[in-house]
Design a protein around this motif. Sequence first.
Motif, PDB file in Angstrom:
ATOM      1  N   LEU A 153      15.032  33.392  12.515  1.00 38.01           N
ATOM      2  CA  LEU A 153      15.729  33.599  11.250  1.00 38.01           C
ATOM      3  C   LEU A 153      17.226  33.698  11.475  1.00 38.01           C
ATOM      4  O   LEU A 153      17.690  33.904  12.591  1.00 38.01           O
ATOM      5  CB  LEU A 153      15.217  34.862  10.556  1.00 38.01           C
ATOM      6  CG  LEU A 153      15.422  36.184  11.279  1.00 38.01           C
ATOM      7  CD1 LEU A 153      16.740  36.837  10.872  1.00 38.01           C
ATOM      8  CD2 LEU A 153      14.272  37.112  10.999  1.00 38.01           C
ATOM      9  N   GLU A 154      17.939  33.552  10.384  1.00 38.85           N
ATOM     10  CA  GLU A 154      19.393  33.727  10.365  1.00 38.85           C
ATOM     11  C   GLU A 154      19.716  34.740   9.290  1.00 38.85           C
ATOM     12  O   GLU A 154      19.107  34.727   8.217  1.00 38.85           O
ATOM     13  CB  GLU A 154      20.088  32.396  10.055  1.00 38.85           C
ATOM     14  CG  GLU A 154      21.602  32.477   9.990  1.00 38.85           C
ATOM     15  CD  GLU A 154      22.177  32.886   8.637  1.00 38.85           C
ATOM     16  OE1 GLU A 154      23.344  33.297   8.583  1.00 38.85           O
ATOM     17  OE2 GLU A 154      21.454  32.816   7.608  1.00 38.85           O
ATOM     18  N   THR A 155      20.659  35.608   9.571  1.00 43.54           N
ATOM     19  CA  THR A 155      21.192  36.506   8.562  1.00 43.54           C
ATOM     20  C   THR A 155      22.696  36.605   8.787  1.00 43.54           C
ATOM     21  O   THR A 155      23.234  36.046   9.734  1.00 43.54           O
ATOM     22  CB  THR A 155      20.501  37.885   8.584  1.00 43.54           C
ATOM     23  OG1 THR A 155      20.855  38.608   7.395  1.00 43.54           O
ATOM     24  CG2 THR A 155      20.866  38.687   9.823  1.00 43.54           C
ATOM     25  N   GLY A 156      23.358  37.297   7.883  1.00 33.44           N
ATOM     26  CA  GLY A 156      24.808  37.394   7.974  1.00 33.44           C
ATOM     27  C   GLY A 156      25.275  38.677   8.633  1.00 33.44           C
ATOM     28  O   GLY A 156      24.656  39.732   8.472  1.00 33.44           O
ATOM     29  N   LYS A 157      26.374  38.588   9.356  1.00 34.00           N
ATOM     30  CA  LYS A 157      26.944  39.778   9.991  1.00 34.00           C
ATOM     31  C   LYS A 157      27.413  40.794   8.955  1.00 34.00           C
ATOM     32  O   LYS A 157      27.550  41.968   9.264  1.00 34.00           O
ATOM     33  CB  LYS A 157      28.105  39.376  10.906  1.00 34.00           C
ATOM     34  CG  LYS A 157      27.629  38.638  12.151  1.00 34.00           C
ATOM     35  CD  LYS A 157      28.781  38.283  13.062  1.00 34.00           C
ATOM     36  CE  LYS A 157      28.265  37.542  14.298  1.00 34.00           C
ATOM     37  NZ  LYS A 157      29.357  37.065  15.150  1.00 34.00           N
TER      38      LYS A 157
ATOM     39  N   GLY B  40      20.678  25.263  15.018  1.00 34.89           N
ATOM     40  CA  GLY B  40      20.784  24.289  13.930  1.00 34.89           C
ATOM     41  C   GLY B  40      22.098  24.354  13.190  1.00 34.89           C
ATOM     42  O   GLY B  40      23.175  24.399  13.801  1.00 34.89           O
ATOM     43  N   GLN B  41      21.986  24.396  11.872  1.00 35.29           N
ATOM     44  CA  GLN B  41      23.180  24.386  11.007  1.00 35.29           C
ATOM     45  C   GLN B  41      24.026  25.641  11.165  1.00 35.29           C
ATOM     46  O   GLN B  41      25.155  25.685  10.695  1.00 35.29           O
ATOM     47  CB  GLN B  41      22.771  24.198   9.546  1.00 35.29           C
ATOM     48  CG  GLN B  41      21.943  25.337   8.967  1.00 35.29           C
ATOM     49  CD  GLN B  41      20.440  25.120   9.074  1.00 35.29           C
ATOM     50  OE1 GLN B  41      19.978  24.391   9.937  1.00 35.29           O
ATOM     51  NE2 GLN B  41      19.687  25.752   8.182  1.00 35.29           N
ATOM     52  N   TYR B  42      23.504  26.675  11.832  1.00 31.64           N
ATOM     53  CA  TYR B  42      24.242  27.927  11.980  1.00 31.64           C
ATOM     54  C   TYR B  42      25.106  27.965  13.236  1.00 31.64           C
ATOM     55  O   TYR B  42      25.872  28.913  13.423  1.00 31.64           O
ATOM     56  CB  TYR B  42      23.281  29.114  11.955  1.00 31.64           C
ATOM     57  CG  TYR B  42      22.390  29.088  10.731  1.00 31.64           C
ATOM     58  CD1 TYR B  42      22.926  29.217   9.448  1.00 31.64           C
ATOM     59  CD2 TYR B  42      21.025  28.891  10.847  1.00 31.64           C
ATOM     60  CE1 TYR B  42      22.121  29.174   8.325  1.00 31.64           C
ATOM     61  CE2 TYR B  42      20.210  28.841   9.722  1.00 31.64           C
ATOM     62  CZ  TYR B  42      20.767  28.982   8.472  1.00 31.64           C
ATOM     63  OH  TYR B  42      19.964  28.929   7.352  1.00 31.64           O
ATOM     64  N   GLU B  43      24.986  26.958  14.102  1.00 35.17           N
ATOM     65  CA  GLU B  43      25.839  26.896  15.289  1.00 35.17           C
ATOM     66  C   GLU B  43      27.297  26.856  14.843  1.00 35.17           C
ATOM     67  O   GLU B  43      27.666  26.110  13.948  1.00 35.17           O
ATOM     68  CB  GLU B  43      25.522  25.647  16.121  1.00 35.17           C
ATOM     69  CG  GLU B  43      24.195  25.722  16.831  1.00 35.17           C
ATOM     70  CD  GLU B  43      23.903  24.475  17.652  1.00 35.17           C
ATOM     71  OE1 GLU B  43      24.853  23.742  18.003  1.00 35.17           O
ATOM     72  OE2 GLU B  43      22.719  24.240  17.931  1.00 35.17           O
TER      73      GLU B  43
ATOM     74  N   ASN C 160      29.931  34.058  10.804  1.00 36.43           N
ATOM     75  CA  ASN C 160      29.253  35.093  10.023  1.00 36.43           C
ATOM     76  C   ASN C 160      27.752  35.161  10.316  1.00 36.43           C
ATOM     77  O   ASN C 160      27.101  36.119   9.953  1.00 36.43           O
ATOM     78  CB  ASN C 160      29.478  34.866   8.526  1.00 36.43           C
ATOM     79  CG  ASN C 160      28.802  35.931   7.683  1.00 36.43           C
ATOM     80  OD1 ASN C 160      28.895  37.127   7.956  1.00 36.43           O
ATOM     81  ND2 ASN C 160      28.083  35.502   6.661  1.00 36.43           N
ATOM     82  N   SER C 161      27.196  34.143  10.970  1.00 38.73           N
ATOM     83  CA  SER C 161      25.756  34.092  11.194  1.00 38.73           C
ATOM     84  C   SER C 161      25.345  34.827  12.459  1.00 38.73           C
ATOM     85  O   SER C 161      26.037  34.783  13.471  1.00 38.73           O
ATOM     86  CB  SER C 161      25.283  32.642  11.315  1.00 38.73           C
ATOM     87  OG  SER C 161      25.369  31.990  10.072  1.00 38.73           O
ATOM     88  N   VAL C 162      24.188  35.452  12.377  1.00 42.01           N
ATOM     89  CA  VAL C 162      23.526  36.013  13.554  1.00 42.01           C
ATOM     90  C   VAL C 162      22.058  35.600  13.446  1.00 42.01           C
ATOM     91  O   VAL C 162      21.453  35.701  12.381  1.00 42.01           O
ATOM     92  CB  VAL C 162      23.721  37.546  13.673  1.00 42.01           C
ATOM     93  CG1 VAL C 162      23.208  38.288  12.474  1.00 42.01           C
ATOM     94  CG2 VAL C 162      23.098  38.073  14.933  1.00 42.01           C
ATOM     95  N   CYS C 163      21.499  35.083  14.538  1.00 43.20           N
ATOM     96  CA  CYS C 163      20.134  34.572  14.525  1.00 43.20           C
ATOM     97  C   CYS C 163      19.235  35.433  15.401  1.00 43.20           C
ATOM     98  O   CYS C 163      19.689  36.033  16.381  1.00 43.20           O
ATOM     99  CB  CYS C 163      20.110  33.116  14.998  1.00 43.20           C
ATOM    100  SG  CYS C 163      20.994  32.002  13.870  1.00 43.20           S
TER     101      CYS C 163
END
Length: 150
Positions: free
Chosen positions: A109-113, A134-137, A141-144
């Motif tokens: 999953l991905e969520t925001g910092k 994926g698209q969060y690289e 602001n993203s943390v997976c």
Amino acid sequence: MVRIERTTFKNENFSGLVAKLDAYLSHTDGDEHDFYHQYNGIESLNQVVIAYLNDVAVGCGAIKKVDSDSVEVKRMYVSPETRGQGIASLLLKELEEWATELEYKNCILETGKRQPEAIALYTKNKYQEIPNYGQYEGMENSVCFKKTLT
């Protein structure tokens, strides 16, 4: 008493909760909301769970296939007035059980910092931080996270 129901994206309670989630995220994500929003369509989510408290829909979540081994946890939300009662953990546990039944080995999953309560939820439920995928690289602001299912 909390009741968890398995359903699909077609459930009207799910779309209502997602509308509240999107309103919340548009505030926390700020200028990056449009980027994240493009990856949060619900039309392909066929494994959806909804939490009901006294027959009122108060939370939701979903899983979406990533590959033959993994699903991504999507659209996790609990209404602000019912937070702190363990509902999000119940939803997450039900999603993990469903993923296991479908023979997946991992949840990612991905969520925001800017969502420390979400980070605390996943950490408490034994998710490990992983490099952004994926698209969060490259998204600051993203943390997976990832959890290997047993």
